[in-house]
Design a protein around this motif. Structure first.
Motif, PDB file in Angstrom:
ATOM      1  N   TYR A 244      -2.894  -8.819 -64.297  1.00 34.60           N
ATOM      2  CA  TYR A 244      -3.984  -9.745 -64.720  1.00 34.60           C
ATOM      3  C   TYR A 244      -3.481 -10.751 -65.554  1.00 34.60           C
ATOM      4  O   TYR A 244      -4.032 -11.797 -65.457  1.00 34.60           O
ATOM      5  CB  TYR A 244      -5.269  -9.107 -65.084  1.00 34.60           C
ATOM      6  N   LEU A 333     -12.455  -8.080 -69.110  1.00 36.57           N
ATOM      7  CA  LEU A 333     -11.773  -7.760 -67.999  1.00 36.57           C
ATOM      8  C   LEU A 333     -10.699  -6.719 -68.023  1.00 36.57           C
ATOM      9  O   LEU A 333     -10.837  -5.872 -67.540  1.00 36.57           O
ATOM     10  CB  LEU A 333     -10.959  -9.096 -67.433  1.00 36.57           C
ATOM     11  N   ASN A 360     -15.733 -14.693 -62.763  1.00 40.68           N
ATOM     12  CA  ASN A 360     -13.972 -14.463 -63.035  1.00 40.68           C
ATOM     13  C   ASN A 360     -13.598 -13.076 -62.621  1.00 40.68           C
ATOM     14  O   ASN A 360     -12.780 -12.940 -61.889  1.00 40.68           O
ATOM     15  CB  ASN A 360     -13.887 -14.638 -64.475  1.00 40.68           C
ATOM     16  N   PHE A 361     -14.877 -11.938 -62.943  1.00 40.64           N
ATOM     17  CA  PHE A 361     -14.540 -10.749 -62.336  1.00 40.64           C
ATOM     18  C   PHE A 361     -14.333 -10.690 -60.713  1.00 40.64           C
ATOM     19  O   PHE A 361     -13.585 -10.066 -60.347  1.00 40.64           O
ATOM     20  CB  PHE A 361     -15.602  -9.804 -62.766  1.00 40.64           C
ATOM     21  N   GLN A 364     -11.108 -11.806 -59.657  1.00 41.46           N
ATOM     22  CA  GLN A 364      -9.913 -10.795 -60.125  1.00 41.46           C
ATOM     23  C   GLN A 364     -10.129  -9.759 -59.008  1.00 41.46           C
ATOM     24  O   GLN A 364      -9.289  -8.782 -59.217  1.00 41.46           O
ATOM     25  CB  GLN A 364      -9.974 -10.731 -61.487  1.00 41.46           C
TER      26      GLN A 364
END
Length: 533
Positions: A244, A333, A360-361, A364
Protein backbone atom coordinates in the motif's frame (compact mmCIF):
# COMPACT_ATOMS: atom_id res chain seq x y z
CA UNK A 1 -25.09 6.28 40.21
CA UNK A 2 -27.71 8.54 38.56
CA UNK A 3 -27.19 9.01 34.83
CA UNK A 4 -29.11 11.20 32.41
CA UNK A 5 -28.63 11.59 28.67
CA UNK A 6 -29.30 14.37 26.19
CA UNK A 7 -28.97 14.31 22.38
CA UNK A 8 -25.60 15.38 21.00
CA UNK A 9 -27.26 18.03 18.84
CA UNK A 10 -28.92 19.58 21.91
CA UNK A 11 -25.53 20.16 23.54
CA UNK A 12 -24.52 22.51 20.69
CA UNK A 13 -20.92 21.27 21.09
CA UNK A 14 -21.03 18.89 18.14
CA UNK A 15 -21.04 19.77 14.44
CA UNK A 16 -24.06 19.36 12.20
CA UNK A 17 -21.95 16.93 10.16
CA UNK A 18 -21.54 14.46 13.03
CA UNK A 19 -25.11 14.97 14.26
CA UNK A 20 -26.41 14.25 10.75
CA UNK A 21 -24.35 11.04 10.79
CA UNK A 22 -25.89 10.02 14.11
CA UNK A 23 -29.33 10.75 12.68
CA UNK A 24 -28.48 8.57 9.65
CA UNK A 25 -29.20 11.41 7.24
CA UNK A 26 -29.65 9.85 3.76
CA UNK A 27 -27.19 12.25 2.07
CA UNK A 28 -24.33 10.75 4.13
CA UNK A 29 -25.07 7.06 3.59
CA UNK A 30 -22.54 6.79 0.76
CA UNK A 31 -19.74 7.82 3.12
CA UNK A 32 -19.83 4.77 5.38
CA UNK A 33 -20.11 1.03 5.15
CA UNK A 34 -22.56 0.17 7.92
CA UNK A 35 -24.13 2.18 10.72
CA UNK A 36 -23.07 1.07 14.25
CA UNK A 37 -25.85 -1.21 15.49
CA UNK A 38 -25.36 -4.65 17.02
CA UNK A 39 -27.28 -6.19 14.12
CA UNK A 40 -24.99 -4.63 11.49
CA UNK A 41 -21.90 -6.23 12.99
CA UNK A 42 -23.02 -9.61 11.64
CA UNK A 43 -22.41 -8.53 8.04
CA UNK A 44 -19.23 -6.69 9.06
CA UNK A 45 -17.83 -9.87 10.63
CA UNK A 46 -18.64 -11.88 7.53
CA UNK A 47 -17.01 -9.34 5.23
CA UNK A 48 -13.87 -9.16 7.35
CA UNK A 49 -13.63 -12.95 7.56
CA UNK A 50 -13.54 -13.12 3.77
CA UNK A 51 -10.70 -10.60 3.55
CA UNK A 52 -7.23 -11.81 2.60
CA UNK A 53 -5.82 -9.35 5.14
CA UNK A 54 -6.91 -11.45 8.13
CA UNK A 55 -4.84 -14.44 7.02
CA UNK A 56 -3.10 -16.72 9.46
CA UNK A 57 0.25 -15.23 8.43
CA UNK A 58 -0.90 -11.66 9.09
CA UNK A 59 -2.26 -12.65 12.48
CA UNK A 60 0.96 -14.42 13.39
CA UNK A 61 2.98 -11.26 12.76
CA UNK A 62 0.55 -9.19 14.81
CA UNK A 63 0.67 -11.58 17.80
CA UNK A 64 4.48 -11.79 17.64
CA UNK A 65 4.86 -7.99 17.67
CA UNK A 66 2.38 -7.53 20.52
CA UNK A 67 4.12 -10.15 22.64
CA UNK A 68 7.41 -8.35 22.08
CA UNK A 69 5.90 -4.99 23.02
CA UNK A 70 4.46 -6.46 26.24
CA UNK A 71 7.61 -8.40 27.15
CA UNK A 72 8.69 -5.97 29.87
CA UNK A 73 5.22 -5.08 31.09
CA UNK A 74 3.16 -6.62 33.86
CA UNK A 75 0.29 -8.04 31.83
CA UNK A 76 -3.13 -9.09 33.11
CA UNK A 77 -4.52 -12.51 32.34
CA UNK A 78 -7.30 -10.89 30.29
CA UNK A 79 -4.84 -8.98 28.10
CA UNK A 80 -2.56 -12.01 27.68
CA UNK A 81 -5.53 -14.11 26.54
CA UNK A 82 -6.68 -11.37 24.17
CA UNK A 83 -3.27 -11.11 22.53
CA UNK A 84 -3.06 -14.86 22.02
CA UNK A 85 -6.64 -15.04 20.73
CA UNK A 86 -5.71 -12.71 17.86
CA UNK A 87 -4.09 -15.72 16.19
CA UNK A 88 -7.56 -17.29 15.79
CA UNK A 89 -9.68 -16.65 12.73
CA UNK A 90 -12.78 -15.95 14.83
CA UNK A 91 -11.15 -13.10 16.79
CA UNK A 92 -11.67 -9.48 15.79
CA UNK A 93 -10.65 -6.13 17.16
CA UNK A 94 -12.50 -2.96 18.12
CA UNK A 95 -10.06 -0.08 17.96
CA UNK A 96 -9.68 3.44 19.25
CA UNK A 97 -6.69 5.71 18.79
CA UNK A 98 -5.22 8.59 20.72
CA UNK A 99 -2.16 10.79 20.87
CA UNK A 100 0.52 10.20 23.49
CA UNK A 101 -0.68 13.08 25.65
CA UNK A 102 1.18 13.73 28.87
CA UNK A 103 -0.57 11.76 31.64
CA UNK A 104 -3.36 10.89 29.14
CA UNK A 105 -4.31 14.53 28.43
CA UNK A 106 -8.04 15.39 28.40
CA UNK A 107 -10.61 13.24 30.18
CA UNK A 108 -12.07 11.87 26.95
CA UNK A 109 -9.05 9.54 26.69
CA UNK A 110 -10.84 7.44 29.31
CA UNK A 111 -14.16 7.63 27.45
CA UNK A 112 -12.57 6.39 24.22
CA UNK A 113 -11.16 3.30 25.86
CA UNK A 114 -14.23 2.61 28.01
CA UNK A 115 -16.38 2.81 24.86
CA UNK A 116 -14.07 0.35 23.13
CA UNK A 117 -14.02 -2.17 25.96
CA UNK A 118 -17.76 -1.98 26.52
CA UNK A 119 -18.49 -2.52 22.84
CA UNK A 120 -16.42 -5.71 22.85
CA UNK A 121 -18.51 -6.94 25.79
CA UNK A 122 -21.77 -6.17 23.99
CA UNK A 123 -20.54 -7.91 20.84
CA UNK A 124 -19.50 -11.01 22.77
CA UNK A 125 -23.02 -11.29 24.15
CA UNK A 126 -24.54 -10.86 20.69
CA UNK A 127 -22.03 -13.11 18.85
CA UNK A 128 -20.74 -15.67 21.40
CA UNK A 129 -18.95 -17.75 18.75
CA UNK A 130 -16.49 -14.90 18.11
CA UNK A 131 -13.95 -13.12 20.27
CA UNK A 132 -13.61 -9.35 20.38
CA UNK A 133 -10.47 -7.59 21.56
CA UNK A 134 -10.37 -3.91 22.61
CA UNK A 135 -7.34 -2.15 21.09
CA UNK A 136 -5.78 1.21 21.87
CA UNK A 137 -3.70 2.38 18.91
CA UNK A 138 -0.99 4.71 20.17
CA UNK A 139 -0.36 7.61 17.78
CA UNK A 140 3.36 7.23 18.33
CA UNK A 141 4.35 8.54 14.89
CA UNK A 142 2.74 11.97 15.30
CA UNK A 143 5.14 14.89 15.44
CA UNK A 144 2.85 17.59 16.90
CA UNK A 145 4.56 17.75 20.28
CA UNK A 146 2.89 21.03 21.25
CA UNK A 147 -0.49 19.28 21.16
CA UNK A 148 0.50 16.59 23.66
CA UNK A 149 3.15 18.04 26.00
CA UNK A 150 0.77 19.18 28.76
CA UNK A 151 -2.35 18.43 30.75
CA UNK A 152 -4.67 20.71 32.71
CA UNK A 153 -5.01 20.30 36.45
CA UNK A 154 -7.39 22.53 38.43
CA UNK A 155 -7.00 25.43 36.07
CA UNK A 156 -3.21 25.09 35.76
CA UNK A 157 -1.25 23.89 32.75
CA UNK A 158 1.29 21.21 33.66
CA UNK A 159 3.76 21.22 30.75
CA UNK A 160 6.80 19.30 29.55
CA UNK A 161 9.36 21.35 27.60
CA UNK A 162 11.66 19.52 25.20
CA UNK A 163 13.68 20.42 22.11
CA UNK A 164 13.35 16.92 20.64
CA UNK A 165 11.90 16.54 17.15
CA UNK A 166 10.43 13.79 15.01
CA UNK A 167 7.95 11.08 15.93
CA UNK A 168 6.86 11.70 19.53
CA UNK A 169 6.89 8.02 20.45
CA UNK A 170 10.68 8.12 20.11
CA UNK A 171 11.03 11.08 22.50
CA UNK A 172 13.25 10.38 25.47
CA UNK A 173 11.54 11.07 28.79
CA UNK A 174 14.48 13.05 30.13
CA UNK A 175 13.34 16.28 31.74
CA UNK A 176 10.14 14.81 33.10
CA UNK A 177 11.64 14.51 36.58
CA UNK A 178 11.14 18.27 36.87
CA UNK A 179 7.51 17.87 35.81
CA UNK A 180 7.11 15.13 38.42
CA UNK A 181 8.13 17.56 41.16
CA UNK A 182 5.36 19.89 40.00
CA UNK A 183 2.64 17.24 39.84
CA UNK A 184 3.66 15.70 43.16
CA UNK A 185 3.08 19.05 44.83
CA UNK A 186 -0.19 19.63 42.95
CA UNK A 187 -1.63 16.19 43.71
CA UNK A 188 -1.02 16.65 47.43
CA UNK A 189 -1.26 13.81 49.92
CA UNK A 190 -3.64 10.93 50.50
CA UNK A 191 -4.23 7.43 49.15
CA UNK A 192 -5.50 8.50 45.73
CA UNK A 193 -2.88 11.23 45.36
CA UNK A 194 -0.14 8.73 46.18
CA UNK A 195 -1.41 6.36 43.49
CA UNK A 196 -1.36 9.15 40.89
CA UNK A 197 2.22 9.99 41.84
CA UNK A 198 3.26 6.34 41.55
CA UNK A 199 1.74 6.11 38.06
CA UNK A 200 3.38 9.31 36.88
CA UNK A 201 6.79 8.44 38.31
CA UNK A 202 6.79 4.88 37.03
CA UNK A 203 5.56 5.89 33.58
CA UNK A 204 7.81 8.83 32.86
CA UNK A 205 10.85 8.40 35.11
CA UNK A 206 11.27 4.63 34.78
CA UNK A 207 10.60 4.29 31.04
CA UNK A 208 13.02 5.71 28.51
CA UNK A 209 10.68 6.86 25.74
CA UNK A 210 7.18 8.27 25.44
CA UNK A 211 5.69 5.20 23.73
CA UNK A 212 6.78 2.89 26.54
CA UNK A 213 5.63 5.39 29.17
CA UNK A 214 2.18 5.72 27.60
CA UNK A 215 1.80 1.96 27.17
CA UNK A 216 2.60 1.44 30.85
CA UNK A 217 0.08 4.06 31.98
CA UNK A 218 -2.75 2.84 29.76
CA UNK A 219 -2.05 -0.72 30.87
CA UNK A 220 -2.21 0.30 34.53
CA UNK A 221 -5.57 1.98 34.00
CA UNK A 222 -7.23 -0.60 31.75
CA UNK A 223 -5.15 -3.79 31.70
CA UNK A 224 -7.56 -5.59 34.02
CA UNK A 225 -10.28 -5.18 31.36
CA UNK A 226 -8.19 -6.90 28.68
CA UNK A 227 -7.15 -3.78 26.75
CA UNK A 228 -4.45 -4.44 24.14
CA UNK A 229 -2.16 -1.49 23.36
CA UNK A 230 -0.37 -1.41 20.02
CA UNK A 231 2.52 0.70 18.79
CA UNK A 232 2.37 0.37 15.01
CA UNK A 233 5.69 2.19 14.57
CA UNK A 234 7.25 -1.20 13.97
CA UNK A 235 9.33 -2.74 11.18
CA UNK A 236 7.43 -6.05 11.00
CA UNK A 237 4.01 -4.37 10.95
CA UNK A 238 5.16 -1.83 8.35
CA UNK A 239 6.36 -4.70 6.18
CA UNK A 240 2.74 -5.91 5.94
CA UNK A 241 1.87 -2.44 4.64
CA UNK A 242 4.56 -2.26 1.93
CA UNK A 243 2.19 -2.96 -1.02
CA UNK A 244 0.00 0.00 0.00
CA UNK A 245 2.97 2.31 0.58
CA UNK A 246 4.32 1.37 -2.85
CA UNK A 247 0.96 2.08 -4.46
CA UNK A 248 0.73 5.43 -2.68
CA UNK A 249 4.19 6.41 -3.93
CA UNK A 250 3.64 5.32 -7.53
CA UNK A 251 -0.08 5.86 -8.15
CA UNK A 252 -1.16 8.49 -5.57
CA UNK A 253 -4.52 6.76 -5.23
CA UNK A 254 -5.48 8.39 -1.95
CA UNK A 255 -5.14 11.91 -3.36
CA UNK A 256 -7.50 11.13 -6.24
CA UNK A 257 -10.11 9.29 -4.20
CA UNK A 258 -10.26 11.58 -1.17
CA UNK A 259 -10.24 14.71 -3.36
CA UNK A 260 -13.33 13.43 -5.19
CA UNK A 261 -15.06 12.72 -1.87
CA UNK A 262 -14.18 16.20 -0.61
CA UNK A 263 -15.74 17.75 -3.71
CA UNK A 264 -18.95 15.84 -2.97
CA UNK A 265 -18.92 17.00 0.65
CA UNK A 266 -18.47 20.63 -0.41
CA UNK A 267 -21.52 20.41 -2.66
CA UNK A 268 -23.47 19.24 0.41
CA UNK A 269 -22.23 22.27 2.36
CA UNK A 270 -20.27 20.11 4.82
CA UNK A 271 -17.01 21.18 6.46
CA UNK A 272 -14.00 19.11 5.40
CA UNK A 273 -11.71 17.92 8.19
CA UNK A 274 -8.61 16.96 6.19
CA UNK A 275 -7.22 17.49 2.69
CA UNK A 276 -5.05 14.88 0.99
CA UNK A 277 -1.50 15.45 -0.22
CA UNK A 278 -0.19 14.14 -3.53
CA UNK A 279 1.74 11.63 -1.41
CA UNK A 280 0.33 10.96 2.05
CA UNK A 281 3.47 9.64 3.68
CA UNK A 282 6.20 10.97 5.94
CA UNK A 283 9.79 9.83 6.20
CA UNK A 284 10.98 9.19 9.76
CA UNK A 285 14.54 8.60 10.91
CA UNK A 286 16.75 9.92 13.70
CA UNK A 287 14.54 12.75 14.94
CA UNK A 288 13.18 13.51 11.47
CA UNK A 289 9.56 13.28 10.34
CA UNK A 290 9.00 15.18 7.11
CA UNK A 291 6.77 14.77 4.07
CA UNK A 292 7.78 12.70 1.07
CA UNK A 293 7.23 14.59 -2.20
CA UNK A 294 7.68 13.76 -5.88
CA UNK A 295 9.21 16.57 -7.91
CA UNK A 296 11.29 16.67 -11.09
CA UNK A 297 10.95 12.91 -11.50
CA UNK A 298 12.50 12.29 -8.09
CA UNK A 299 11.26 11.40 -4.63
CA UNK A 300 12.63 13.59 -1.88
CA UNK A 301 12.11 14.41 1.79
CA UNK A 302 10.86 17.96 2.18
CA UNK A 303 13.35 20.37 3.74
CA UNK A 304 16.28 17.96 3.44
CA UNK A 305 18.76 16.84 0.78
CA UNK A 306 17.47 13.25 0.91
CA UNK A 307 16.21 12.03 -2.48
CA UNK A 308 15.79 8.89 -4.60
CA UNK A 309 15.13 7.89 -8.17
CA UNK A 310 11.94 5.83 -8.56
CA UNK A 311 13.61 2.43 -8.56
CA UNK A 312 15.87 3.37 -5.66
CA UNK A 313 12.89 4.55 -3.64
CA UNK A 314 11.16 1.18 -3.97
CA UNK A 315 14.37 -0.62 -3.00
CA UNK A 316 14.69 1.67 0.02
CA UNK A 317 11.08 0.92 0.99
CA UNK A 318 11.70 -2.83 0.84
CA UNK A 319 14.85 -2.45 2.95
CA UNK A 320 13.53 0.05 5.52
CA UNK A 321 9.71 -0.02 5.68
CA UNK A 322 9.85 1.32 9.25
CA UNK A 323 11.01 4.68 7.88
CA UNK A 324 7.75 5.27 6.00
CA UNK A 325 5.07 6.83 8.17
CA UNK A 326 1.42 7.24 7.08
CA UNK A 327 -0.22 10.64 7.55
CA UNK A 328 -3.79 11.24 8.70
CA UNK A 329 -5.15 10.01 5.34
CA UNK A 330 -3.16 6.77 5.23
CA UNK A 331 -3.00 5.89 8.93
CA UNK A 332 -6.58 4.51 9.01
CA UNK A 333 -5.75 2.30 6.02
CA UNK A 334 -2.62 1.03 7.78
CA UNK A 335 -4.70 0.20 10.85
CA UNK A 336 -7.24 -1.80 8.87
CA UNK A 337 -4.52 -3.68 6.97
CA UNK A 338 -2.68 -4.96 10.05
CA UNK A 339 -5.63 -5.52 12.42
CA UNK A 340 -8.66 -7.85 12.03
CA UNK A 341 -10.72 -4.79 12.88
CA UNK A 342 -14.48 -4.33 12.72
CA UNK A 343 -15.04 -0.86 14.14
CA UNK A 344 -13.17 2.34 14.86
CA UNK A 345 -14.27 4.46 17.83
CA UNK A 346 -13.32 8.13 17.90
CA UNK A 347 -14.38 11.69 18.59
CA UNK A 348 -16.41 13.96 16.34
CA UNK A 349 -13.43 15.32 14.40
CA UNK A 350 -12.05 11.83 13.85
CA UNK A 351 -15.40 10.54 12.63
CA UNK A 352 -15.56 13.30 10.02
CA UNK A 353 -12.15 12.59 8.50
CA UNK A 354 -12.87 8.84 8.51
CA UNK A 355 -16.07 9.59 6.58
CA UNK A 356 -13.87 11.18 3.91
CA UNK A 357 -11.93 7.96 3.36
CA UNK A 358 -14.36 5.23 2.27
CA UNK A 359 -13.68 5.59 -1.47
CA UNK A 360 -9.94 5.22 -0.88
CA UNK A 361 -10.52 2.01 1.07
CA UNK A 362 -12.62 0.65 -1.79
CA UNK A 363 -9.93 1.55 -4.33
CA UNK A 364 -7.35 -0.23 -2.17
CA UNK A 365 -9.53 -3.34 -1.69
CA UNK A 366 -9.64 -2.96 2.10
CA UNK A 367 -12.82 -3.40 4.15
CA UNK A 368 -14.04 -0.08 5.57
CA UNK A 369 -14.79 -0.37 9.31
CA UNK A 370 -17.96 0.59 11.12
CA UNK A 371 -17.53 4.07 12.61
CA UNK A 372 -18.78 4.78 16.13
CA UNK A 373 -18.74 8.09 17.95
CA UNK A 374 -17.15 7.55 21.36
CA UNK A 375 -19.08 8.11 24.56
CA UNK A 376 -19.13 11.68 25.84
CA UNK A 377 -19.93 12.51 29.44
CA UNK A 378 -20.15 15.19 32.09
CA UNK A 379 -19.27 13.96 35.58
CA UNK A 380 -20.84 15.74 38.57
CA UNK A 381 -20.21 15.16 42.23
CA UNK A 382 -23.22 14.54 44.47
CA UNK A 383 -22.55 17.90 46.11
CA UNK A 384 -22.60 19.66 42.75
CA UNK A 385 -25.81 17.86 41.81
CA UNK A 386 -27.45 19.04 45.04
CA UNK A 387 -26.36 22.65 44.39
CA UNK A 388 -27.73 22.51 40.86
CA UNK A 389 -31.07 21.33 42.18
CA UNK A 390 -31.20 24.08 44.81
CA UNK A 391 -30.37 26.72 42.22
CA UNK A 392 -32.94 25.24 39.82
CA UNK A 393 -30.38 24.64 37.06
CA UNK A 394 -31.23 21.84 34.65
CA UNK A 395 -28.70 19.68 32.80
CA UNK A 396 -29.64 21.40 29.55
CA UNK A 397 -29.08 24.81 31.13
CA UNK A 398 -25.45 23.89 31.79
CA UNK A 399 -24.75 23.56 28.07
CA UNK A 400 -25.87 27.13 27.31
CA UNK A 401 -23.24 29.74 26.50
CA UNK A 402 -22.47 32.00 29.45
CA UNK A 403 -24.55 35.03 28.41
CA UNK A 404 -27.60 32.98 27.51
CA UNK A 405 -27.22 31.02 30.75
CA UNK A 406 -27.09 34.22 32.83
CA UNK A 407 -30.00 35.88 31.03
CA UNK A 408 -32.14 32.79 31.44
CA UNK A 409 -31.40 32.64 35.16
CA UNK A 410 -32.12 36.36 35.63
CA UNK A 411 -35.48 36.04 33.91
CA UNK A 412 -36.28 32.91 35.88
CA UNK A 413 -35.53 34.24 39.37
CA UNK A 414 -36.51 37.86 38.89
CA UNK A 415 -39.68 39.08 40.65
CA UNK A 416 -40.49 41.25 37.65
CA UNK A 417 -41.13 40.14 34.09
CA UNK A 418 -38.21 41.16 31.88
CA UNK A 419 -39.42 39.37 28.79
CA UNK A 420 -40.81 42.00 26.41
CA UNK A 421 -41.92 39.49 23.78
CA UNK A 422 -45.60 40.35 24.31
CA UNK A 423 -44.87 44.07 24.04
CA UNK A 424 -42.89 43.52 20.83
CA UNK A 425 -45.76 41.56 19.32
CA UNK A 426 -48.23 44.25 20.38
CA UNK A 427 -46.05 46.91 18.76
CA UNK A 428 -45.73 44.90 15.56
CA UNK A 429 -49.54 44.59 15.39
CA UNK A 430 -49.94 48.33 15.81
CA UNK A 431 -47.50 49.06 13.00
CA UNK A 432 -49.18 46.47 10.81
CA UNK A 433 -52.36 48.52 11.14
CA UNK A 434 -50.43 51.76 10.45
CA UNK A 435 -48.94 50.24 7.28
CA UNK A 436 -52.44 49.36 6.05
CA UNK A 437 -53.66 52.89 6.82
CA UNK A 438 -50.75 54.43 4.91
CA UNK A 439 -51.48 52.14 1.95
CA UNK A 440 -55.08 53.38 1.86
CA UNK A 441 -54.28 57.09 2.28
CA UNK A 442 -50.86 58.18 1.06
CA UNK A 443 -48.18 55.60 0.15
CA UNK A 444 -45.48 58.20 0.55
CA UNK A 445 -45.91 57.76 4.33
CA UNK A 446 -44.88 54.07 4.17
CA UNK A 447 -41.19 54.91 4.55
CA UNK A 448 -41.84 57.10 7.57
CA UNK A 449 -44.01 54.40 9.19
CA UNK A 450 -41.29 51.77 8.62
CA UNK A 451 -38.60 54.06 10.07
CA UNK A 452 -40.72 54.68 13.16
CA UNK A 453 -41.33 50.93 13.53
CA UNK A 454 -37.61 50.17 13.45
CA UNK A 455 -36.89 52.99 15.91
CA UNK A 456 -39.49 51.88 18.44
CA UNK A 457 -38.59 48.17 18.22
CA UNK A 458 -34.97 49.08 18.77
CA UNK A 459 -35.95 51.22 21.72
CA UNK A 460 -38.01 48.53 23.44
CA UNK A 461 -35.25 45.94 22.97
CA UNK A 462 -32.72 48.40 24.37
CA UNK A 463 -34.95 48.97 27.39
CA UNK A 464 -35.23 45.20 27.92
CA UNK A 465 -31.43 44.90 27.91
CA UNK A 466 -31.06 47.75 30.41
CA UNK A 467 -33.59 46.19 32.76
CA UNK A 468 -31.82 42.82 32.48
CA UNK A 469 -28.53 44.49 33.31
CA UNK A 470 -30.07 46.19 36.33
CA UNK A 471 -31.51 42.89 37.55
CA UNK A 472 -28.13 41.17 37.08
CA UNK A 473 -26.62 43.73 39.46
CA UNK A 474 -29.44 43.22 41.94
CA UNK A 475 -29.17 39.43 41.77
CA UNK A 476 -25.37 39.40 41.53
CA UNK A 477 -24.68 36.96 44.38
CA UNK A 478 -27.19 34.41 43.13
CA UNK A 479 -25.93 34.65 39.54
CA UNK A 480 -22.31 34.28 40.67
CA UNK A 481 -23.19 31.04 42.47
CA UNK A 482 -24.78 29.78 39.26
CA UNK A 483 -21.89 30.78 37.00
CA UNK A 484 -19.29 29.45 39.43
CA UNK A 485 -21.00 26.07 39.30
CA UNK A 486 -21.21 26.14 35.53
CA UNK A 487 -17.50 27.03 35.36
CA UNK A 488 -16.62 24.07 37.58
CA UNK A 489 -18.38 21.72 35.18
CA UNK A 490 -17.50 23.56 31.98
CA UNK A 491 -13.99 24.91 32.60
CA UNK A 492 -13.15 27.85 30.35
CA UNK A 493 -16.66 27.46 28.94
CA UNK A 494 -15.72 24.22 27.18
CA UNK A 495 -16.75 20.61 27.71
CA UNK A 496 -15.25 19.09 30.84
CA UNK A 497 -14.05 16.08 28.85
CA UNK A 498 -12.00 18.29 26.50
CA UNK A 499 -10.28 20.22 29.28
CA UNK A 500 -10.02 18.32 32.57
CA UNK A 501 -7.46 15.56 33.21
CA UNK A 502 -8.63 12.31 34.79
CA UNK A 503 -6.40 12.99 37.82
CA UNK A 504 -8.80 15.64 39.16
CA UNK A 505 -11.63 13.12 39.32
CA UNK A 506 -9.38 10.30 40.47
CA UNK A 507 -8.42 12.37 43.53
CA UNK A 508 -12.11 12.30 44.50
CA UNK A 509 -13.16 8.81 43.48
CA UNK A 510 -10.04 6.66 43.14
CA UNK A 511 -10.53 3.36 41.29
CA UNK A 512 -14.29 3.86 41.51
CA UNK A 513 -14.01 6.41 38.68
CA UNK A 514 -13.16 3.93 35.93
CA UNK A 515 -15.31 1.12 37.35
CA UNK A 516 -18.36 3.42 37.39
CA UNK A 517 -17.66 4.66 33.87
CA UNK A 518 -17.41 1.04 32.75
CA UNK A 519 -20.76 0.40 34.40
CA UNK A 520 -22.77 3.28 32.96
CA UNK A 521 -21.34 4.21 29.55
CA UNK A 522 -23.15 2.43 26.72
CA UNK A 523 -21.22 2.92 23.46
CA UNK A 524 -24.31 2.34 21.32
CA UNK A 525 -26.52 4.77 23.23
CA UNK A 526 -25.83 7.66 20.85
CA UNK A 527 -26.36 10.42 23.42
CA UNK A 528 -24.32 12.62 25.75
CA UNK A 529 -24.23 11.17 29.28
CA UNK A 530 -24.51 13.24 32.46
CA UNK A 531 -23.25 11.22 35.41
CA UNK A 532 -23.42 11.85 39.14
CA UNK A 533 -20.90 9.95 41.25
Amino acid sequence: MPTDCIPFRTTRYFSDFICDYLDEKPTLKGLYNRFPTLENFKAQIEEKQNSELVSEAHRAVLVKVLKEQYSNLKTSEATTENIQSLASENTFTITTGHQLNLFTGPLYFLYKIVSTINLTKALKEAYPDCNFVPVYWMASEDHDFEEINYFNFKGKKVQWHSEQTGAVGHFKTSGLDDVFEVVAAEFGSGKFADQLKVWFKEAYLNHTNLSDATRYLANELFGQYGLVIIDADNRDLKRLFIPYIRKELLEQTAFKEVSDTNTTLETLGLKIQVNPRDINLFYINDGLRERIVFEDQKFSVLGTDISWEKDDMIKHLDAYPERFSPNVIMRPLYQEVILPNLCYIGGGGEMIYWLQLKSNFEAQGVTFPILLLRNSALVKTKKQAEKLERLDITDKDLFLDRNTFINKKVRKISNIDIDFSDQVQHLLKQFEDLHKLAEQTDKSFLGAVKAQEVKQLKGIKHLEKRLLKAQKRKLKDHIERCTDLQEQLFPNQSLQERNTNFSELYLQYGDELISELMHVLNPLNGQFAIITI
